[in-house]
Scaffold this active site. Structure first.
Site, PDB file in Angstrom:
ATOM      1  N   TYR A  97       0.851  -1.190   0.000  1.00 33.70           N
ATOM      2  CA  TYR A  97       0.000   0.000   0.000  1.00 33.70           C
ATOM      3  C   TYR A  97       0.885   1.238   0.000  1.00 33.70           C
ATOM      4  CZ  TYR A  97      -4.461   2.374   0.726  1.00 33.70           C
ATOM      5  OH  TYR A  97      -5.593   3.142   0.557  1.00 33.70           O
ATOM      6  N   SER A 197     -19.297  -5.312  -3.627  1.00 35.87           N
ATOM      7  CA  SER A 197     -18.444  -4.787  -2.559  1.00 35.87           C
ATOM      8  C   SER A 197     -19.243  -3.815  -1.703  1.00 35.87           C
ATOM      9  CB  SER A 197     -17.236  -4.075  -3.157  1.00 35.87           C
ATOM     10  OG  SER A 197     -17.647  -2.884  -3.817  1.00 35.87           O
ATOM     11  N   ILE A 198     -18.715  -3.466  -0.538  1.00 37.33           N
ATOM     12  CA  ILE A 198     -19.432  -2.517   0.311  1.00 37.33           C
ATOM     13  C   ILE A 198     -19.516  -1.150  -0.356  1.00 37.33           C
ATOM     14  CG2 ILE A 198     -19.345  -1.229   2.480  1.00 37.33           C
ATOM     15  CD1 ILE A 198     -18.656  -3.702   3.926  1.00 37.33           C
ATOM     16  N   VAL A 199     -18.443  -0.717  -1.017  1.00 40.19           N
ATOM     17  CA  VAL A 199     -18.523   0.537  -1.766  1.00 40.19           C
ATOM     18  C   VAL A 199     -19.623   0.432  -2.813  1.00 40.19           C
ATOM     19  CG1 VAL A 199     -17.338   2.105  -3.343  1.00 40.19           C
ATOM     20  CG2 VAL A 199     -16.117   1.185  -1.375  1.00 40.19           C
ATOM     21  N   ASP A 220     -19.226 -13.351 -13.227  1.00 38.70           N
ATOM     22  CA  ASP A 220     -20.020 -14.564 -13.434  1.00 38.70           C
ATOM     23  C   ASP A 220     -19.806 -15.527 -12.277  1.00 38.70           C
ATOM     24  OD1 ASP A 220     -21.184 -14.476 -16.350  1.00 38.70           O
ATOM     25  OD2 ASP A 220     -19.160 -13.637 -16.462  1.00 38.70           O
ATOM     26  N   ARG A 221     -20.898 -16.077 -11.768  1.00 34.36           N
ATOM     27  CA  ARG A 221     -20.818 -17.008 -10.639  1.00 34.36           C
ATOM     28  C   ARG A 221     -22.060 -17.880 -10.647  1.00 34.36           C
ATOM     29  NH1 ARG A 221     -20.659 -12.590  -6.007  1.00 34.36           N
ATOM     30  NH2 ARG A 221     -19.918 -11.292  -7.695  1.00 34.36           N
ATOM     31  N   TYR A 288     -10.956   3.362  -8.471  1.00 31.94           N
ATOM     32  CA  TYR A 288     -10.595   3.450  -7.058  1.00 31.94           C
ATOM     33  C   TYR A 288     -10.048   2.136  -6.518  1.00 31.94           C
ATOM     34  CZ  TYR A 288     -15.079   1.118  -6.043  1.00 31.94           C
ATOM     35  OH  TYR A 288     -16.130   0.224  -5.987  1.00 31.94           O
ATOM     36  N   LEU A 315      -9.229   7.789  -1.197  1.00 29.73           N
ATOM     37  CA  LEU A 315      -9.834   8.464  -0.056  1.00 29.73           C
ATOM     38  C   LEU A 315      -8.782   9.018   0.896  1.00 29.73           C
ATOM     39  CD1 LEU A 315     -12.511   9.146   1.461  1.00 29.73           C
ATOM     40  CD2 LEU A 315     -12.177   7.008   2.716  1.00 29.73           C
TER      41      LEU A 315
END
Length: 376
Positions: A97, A197-199, A220-221, A288, A315
């Site tokens: 990171y 995702s949460i976003v 795809d799942r 992002y 962010l």
């Protein structure tokens, strides 16, 4: 006894935590603090998830005991209630990171806690108050944290702790991206990949809250139809798998929905190309994240004939640009929406002593899992 205090002080990290030989270079300063500590206001002993080197999180992290820390006049001692395991937390431990604490370090970047005690000069916080670090700060994966009052933002304690613990990174990212890149109005459309995702879930709900349509792309799942229905219950207008968008007339799938003016990409590769294909003339795609670890490829015609704009969003950079006051106001706004039941996302609370289980799930070793939130 003094020698014993010195040995304890050798383990003191950053004035707050403990962990082995890597701290010899700062031992002298913390020996002094702990020697004085017998006559000072002290925090309770604590436990923390630490790592002394970067590497695979399931190999380099461990839980250790920490000694009490002196609570100075401007300090607040917070008993942590909950803290999530975010992808960025994992990336920091891995050492990939862009911004990360110097090792040895304590994991975690956001969370919520309850004020345990305060220093003599603290006026705006009292024991029992719920607080979050705002902007977030390193080291939330520990049972007690001592930091200056200015670090902490008081919040309403009627919010479910898992939401208070996770409001700063993902929901705030969704809100900022919806507001920072295009002047969206009711009736406009946005498109995104990574919709589960949460976003992604927050984008759907915050857009719907403002009358903005969302077109969502998922991988795809086997359980694709179940996922589609779950996202539509959150307010998604359309949900497509990547393979469903592999048609020539991709815009024909939108029906009466307007072409999106804004797109969000957290995957990269072919999935990002699908977002670009759906954007209208002059649209903007904001990247992002890069979960697929593949580059974003843009056709020459997309630039020339559609005049598309590619932007990035991080962010942490936004929050570090003197945005603390604005950040706290938006967090309060999001918490109000959560309290009204208009913003929900999937999470799983896991006891702190089962950290290794939560980490294994967060690393994806047990398939698709909800956001893992440590409960202290």
């Amino acid at each position: 006894m003094m020698e014993g205090v010195r040995r304890v002080a050798l383990r003191t990290f950053h004035g707050r935590s403990t962990i082995g030989n890597g701290f010899r270079r700062i031992s002298r300063r913390y020996q002094t603090v702990n020697i004085r500590g017998f006559a000072a206001n002290m925090s309770p002993p604590s436990k923390a998830v630490v790592y002394e080197e970067h590497g695979p999180p399931d190999q380099v992290t461990r839980i250790i005991n920490l000694p009490p820390v002196e609570i100075k006049e401007n300090d607040v001692c917070v008993k942590m209630l909950a803290a999530p395991i975010n992808p960025s937390d994992i990336n920091r431990i891995q050492g990939v990171y862009p911004v990360r604490p110097t090792v040895p370090a304590i994991g975690g970047y956001e969370g919520v806690g309850e004020v345990q005690s305060v220093g003599s000069a603290v006026r705006d916080l009292s024991p029992g108050d719920w607080v979050i670090p705002s902007p977030p700060s390193f080291g939330t994966w520990q049972t007690y944290i001592v930091k200056e009052e200015s670090v902490w933002h008081k919040i309403n304690n009627v919010i479910p702790m898992e939401y208070a613990a996770t409001v700063t990174v993902n929901p705030l990212s969704a809100l900022r991206m919806l507001e920072d890149f295009e002047n969206l109005s009711s009736g406009d459309s946005v498109v995104q990949n990574g919709a589960t995702s949460i976003v992604g879930q927050c984008v759907i709900q915050l857009a719907n809250f403002r009358g903005i349509h969302s077109i969502n792309i998922i991988r795809d799942r086997v359980e694709s139809e179940e996922v589609k229905q779950r996202l539509k219950k959150l307010g998604a207008d359309e949900v497509f798998t990547e393979s469903e968008l592999g048609v020539k007339n991709i815009k024909g799938l939108l029906g009466a929905l307007p072409e999106p003016v804004l797109g969000f990409n957290c995957v990269g590769g072919d999935s990002a190309s699908l977002v670009l294909k759906l954007l209208r003339q002059g649209g903007t795609m904001v990247t992002y994240g890069g979960m697929a670890r593949k580059p974003v490829t843009v056709s020459t015609s997309s630039f020339i004939f559609k005049d598309l704009a590619l932007r990035g969003f991080w962010l942490q950079k936004w929050m570090s640009a003197g945005k603390a006051k604005e950040c706290r106001a938006m967090i309060d706004q999001l918490l109000d929406i959560i309290q009204e039941g208009k913003l929900k996302y999937e999470m799983q609370l896991v006891p702190f002593n089962e950290f290794s289980v939560a980490l294994d799930k967060a690393l994806g070793n047990q398939g698709s899992q909800p956001k893992q939130v440590l409960k202290f």
